[in-house]
Design an enzyme around this catalytic site. Structure first.
Site, PDB file in Angstrom:
ATOM      1  N   HIS A  48     -46.914  -4.702 -18.635  1.00  0.00           N
ATOM      2  CA  HIS A  48     -48.090  -5.579 -18.479  1.00  0.00           C
ATOM      3  C   HIS A  48     -49.081  -5.000 -17.461  1.00  0.00           C
ATOM      4  O   HIS A  48     -49.567  -5.697 -16.569  1.00  0.00           O
ATOM      5  CB  HIS A  48     -47.656  -6.997 -18.088  1.00  0.00           C
ATOM      6  CG  HIS A  48     -46.862  -7.670 -19.162  1.00  0.00           C
ATOM      7  ND1 HIS A  48     -47.355  -8.677 -19.948  1.00  0.00           N
ATOM      8  CD2 HIS A  48     -45.603  -7.431 -19.615  1.00  0.00           C
ATOM      9  CE1 HIS A  48     -46.432  -9.047 -20.819  1.00  0.00           C
ATOM     10  NE2 HIS A  48     -45.366  -8.301 -20.645  1.00  0.00           N
ATOM     11  N   TYR A 314     -38.232  -5.807 -12.532  1.00  0.00           N
ATOM     12  CA  TYR A 314     -39.491  -6.195 -11.873  1.00  0.00           C
ATOM     13  C   TYR A 314     -39.492  -5.719 -10.423  1.00  0.00           C
ATOM     14  O   TYR A 314     -40.520  -5.302  -9.898  1.00  0.00           O
ATOM     15  CB  TYR A 314     -39.706  -7.718 -11.947  1.00  0.00           C
ATOM     16  CG  TYR A 314     -40.023  -8.224 -13.342  1.00  0.00           C
ATOM     17  CD1 TYR A 314     -39.517  -7.588 -14.471  1.00  0.00           C
ATOM     18  CD2 TYR A 314     -40.830  -9.335 -13.548  1.00  0.00           C
ATOM     19  CE1 TYR A 314     -39.793  -8.039 -15.752  1.00  0.00           C
ATOM     20  CE2 TYR A 314     -41.124  -9.788 -14.831  1.00  0.00           C
ATOM     21  CZ  TYR A 314     -40.597  -9.140 -15.932  1.00  0.00           C
ATOM     22  OH  TYR A 314     -40.882  -9.584 -17.205  1.00  0.00           O
TER      23      TYR A 314
HETATM   24  C1  HEM Z   1     -35.450  -6.393 -20.587  1.00  0.00           C
HETATM   25  C2  HEM Z   1     -36.573  -7.042 -20.853  1.00  0.00           C
HETATM   26  C3  HEM Z   1     -37.839  -6.847 -20.049  1.00  0.00           C
HETATM   27  C4  HEM Z   1     -38.251  -5.795 -19.297  1.00  0.00           C
HETATM   28  C5  HEM Z   1     -37.522  -4.486 -19.082  1.00  0.00           C
HETATM   29  C6  HEM Z   1     -39.532  -6.134 -18.722  1.00  0.00           C
HETATM   30  C7  HEM Z   1     -40.267  -5.331 -17.871  1.00  0.00           C
HETATM   31  C8  HEM Z   1     -41.385  -5.713 -17.162  1.00  0.00           C
HETATM   32  C9  HEM Z   1     -42.003  -5.006 -16.061  1.00  0.00           C
HETATM   33  C10 HEM Z   1     -41.524  -3.680 -15.508  1.00  0.00           C
HETATM   34  C11 HEM Z   1     -43.044  -5.733 -15.626  1.00  0.00           C
HETATM   35  C12 HEM Z   1     -43.958  -5.432 -14.438  1.00  0.00           C
HETATM   36  C13 HEM Z   1     -43.421  -6.131 -13.177  1.00  0.00           C
HETATM   37  C14 HEM Z   1     -44.267  -5.940 -11.938  1.00  0.00           C
HETATM   38  O1  HEM Z   1     -44.602  -4.785 -11.583  1.00  0.00           O
HETATM   39  O2  HEM Z   1     -44.563  -6.938 -11.270  1.00  0.00           O
HETATM   40  C15 HEM Z   1     -43.137  -6.876 -16.482  1.00  0.00           C
HETATM   41  C16 HEM Z   1     -44.090  -7.835 -16.392  1.00  0.00           C
HETATM   42  C17 HEM Z   1     -44.141  -8.924 -17.211  1.00  0.00           C
HETATM   43  N1  HEM Z   1     -43.207  -9.331 -18.142  1.00  0.00           N
HETATM   44 FE1  HEM Z   1     -41.561  -8.383 -18.632  1.00  0.00          FE
HETATM   45  N2  HEM Z   1     -39.877  -7.385 -19.140  1.00  0.00           N
HETATM   46  C18 HEM Z   1     -38.869  -7.855 -19.958  1.00  0.00           C
HETATM   47  C19 HEM Z   1     -38.797  -9.068 -20.580  1.00  0.00           C
HETATM   48  C20 HEM Z   1     -39.798  -9.974 -20.579  1.00  0.00           C
HETATM   49  C21 HEM Z   1     -39.751 -11.243 -21.252  1.00  0.00           C
HETATM   50  C22 HEM Z   1     -38.555 -11.780 -22.048  1.00  0.00           C
HETATM   51  C23 HEM Z   1     -40.945 -11.857 -21.009  1.00  0.00           C
HETATM   52  C24 HEM Z   1     -41.391 -13.209 -21.441  1.00  0.00           C
HETATM   53  C25 HEM Z   1     -40.569 -14.238 -21.541  1.00  0.00           C
HETATM   54  C26 HEM Z   1     -41.737 -10.979 -20.162  1.00  0.00           C
HETATM   55  C27 HEM Z   1     -42.995 -11.243 -19.679  1.00  0.00           C
HETATM   56  C28 HEM Z   1     -43.644 -10.493 -18.717  1.00  0.00           C
HETATM   57  C29 HEM Z   1     -44.939 -10.844 -18.156  1.00  0.00           C
HETATM   58  C30 HEM Z   1     -45.804 -12.033 -18.511  1.00  0.00           C
HETATM   59  C31 HEM Z   1     -45.244  -9.865 -17.212  1.00  0.00           C
HETATM   60  C32 HEM Z   1     -46.493  -9.752 -16.359  1.00  0.00           C
HETATM   61  C33 HEM Z   1     -46.316 -10.446 -15.029  1.00  0.00           C
HETATM   62  C34 HEM Z   1     -47.496 -10.083 -14.136  1.00  0.00           C
HETATM   63  O3  HEM Z   1     -48.613 -10.364 -14.524  1.00  0.00           O
HETATM   64  O4  HEM Z   1     -47.234  -9.503 -13.073  1.00  0.00           O
HETATM   65  N3  HEM Z   1     -41.006  -9.851 -19.921  1.00  0.00           N
HETATM   66  N4  HEM Z   1     -42.103  -6.864 -17.406  1.00  0.00           N
END
Ligand code: HEM
Length: 325
Positions: A48, A314
């Protein structure tokens, strides 16, 4: 000492092999594959990467009080830092593409603690567990000529049917015309916990009060790759943007450990409150990690293995981006 060192050296390969054979997916595996998919992106989120930060307030309804003792529902209203985003690690992602959009909300509770939610515009996740999702991402890594092997991706999907539901959803729903005109899904199951310790499983959804409005096929061809942040700013210049936070209440035998499955449609929905957004362009989100397991007392994570692993990934991404990596 020398003997011991020699011994460990001899046994090390065996130990490592043993570990590899049974090793579970680690948070860092995702960080690596994101880098293979989107290149090194120093200082930005590894998932994201592209997004916009807004601020607002959440006014809870009283409906949740019968299920949960969370301070999120006892306060009159709480401030919220919200970030809307494009899925994936590409900070220049094309905003007309068929991929999920995301939302992260950090509620500031009266006692100074926070409660996070972070969801997507699809009701399901592409994989029943971290292993399946990681495998899908790995098949999407381009070869040395920069080409994705789509036959391999298709085969992976056939062999791993839990990756299919999100793909089908994205094919049958055009991308949103605005971050404010689409429904966001919490996907995982969580538990409300009341004062007596009784638990109720639920999934949250954030529904746009103005209703959903998707891009037309023509807009998908004509719009520039970046328009969502400006669109939101323009909407906010004439008034607030509103969402209603809902909870879908699960039955006792509804699946909680598989985010690729959605519960049957007839489950009861309750309103948890109104989320108002007043202003965009805030930069407070830069310092926020929307870890979805940071919850207030009265709401607990479920046994979903994808939800559990998100905290680790995260945290790594947060540490890297804050240190400019
Ligand atoms: C194994 C599964 C997942 C991985 C490896 C993953 C990985 C990531 C990573 C690396 C980030 C950036 C975090 C940061 O630097 O703050 C992120 C952000 C995000 N993820 Fe995931 N994610 C996963 C599953 C999900 C799921 C299931 C959802 C929704 C239910 C989701 C929704 C989001 C959202 C909305 C953001 C953005 C948050 C922001 O604006 O900082 N992710 N994810």
């Amino acid at each position: 000492m020398v003997k011991l060192a020699k011994l460990s050296f001899l046994f090390l390969p065996t130990l490592l092999l043993g570990q590899t054979a049974s090793a579970e997916v680690q948070g860092n595996d995702f960080i690596q594959v994101f880098e293979q998919l989107s290149g090194k992106q120093p200082g930005v989120r590894k998932g994201h990467a592209k997004g916009v930060c807004v601020v607002g307030e959440f006014a809870p309804s009283t409906a949740a009080l019968q299920y949960s003792s969370s301070a999120l529902f006892t306060a009159e209203s709480v401030k919220a830092s919200i970030r809307f985003s494009m899925a994936g690690g590409n900070p220049a992602a094309n905003e007309t593409e068929r991929s999920p959009r995301g939302v992260g909300v950090q509620f500031k509770l009266p006692d100074g603690r926070v409660h996070n939610i972070a969801g997507l515009t699809t009701p399901v996740f592409p994989g029943k567990d971290p292993q399946t999702f990681l495998g899908l991402l790995q098949t999407l890594v381009p070869n040395e000529q920069g080409r994705i092997d789509f036959a391999k991706v298709k085969q992976y999907r056939q062999e791993h049917p839990s990756t299919q539901a999100q793909f089908n959803w994205l094919q049958s729903h055009n991308p949103p015309s605005s971050y404010s005109r689409v429904q966001y899904y919490g996907i995982h199951s969580f538990n409300f916990v009341d004062d007596k310790g009784d638990k109720t499983k639920f999934k949250w959804q954030l529904a746009p009060v103005a209703g959903e409005l998707a891009l037309t096929e023509q807009q998908m061809k004509q719009l520039p790759p970046t328009f969502l942040a400006d669109k939101l700013k323009q909407e906010l210049s004439t008034g607030s943007v509103l969402f209603e936070l809902h909870a879908i209440i699960g039955y006792e035998d509804d699946v909680t450990n598989d985010p690729s499955q959605f519960w049957p449609k007839d489950r009861q929905t309750i309103s948890l409150g109104l989320q108002t957004i007043n202003q965009s362009g805030d930069n407070r989100c830069d310092g926020i990690n929307y870890d979805p397991n940071v919850l207030s007392k009265g709401i607990e994570p479920s046994d979903d293995p994808v939800l559990r692993l998100r905290s680790t990934v995260y945290a790594i991404s947060f540490g890297k981006r804050l240190s400019g990596n």
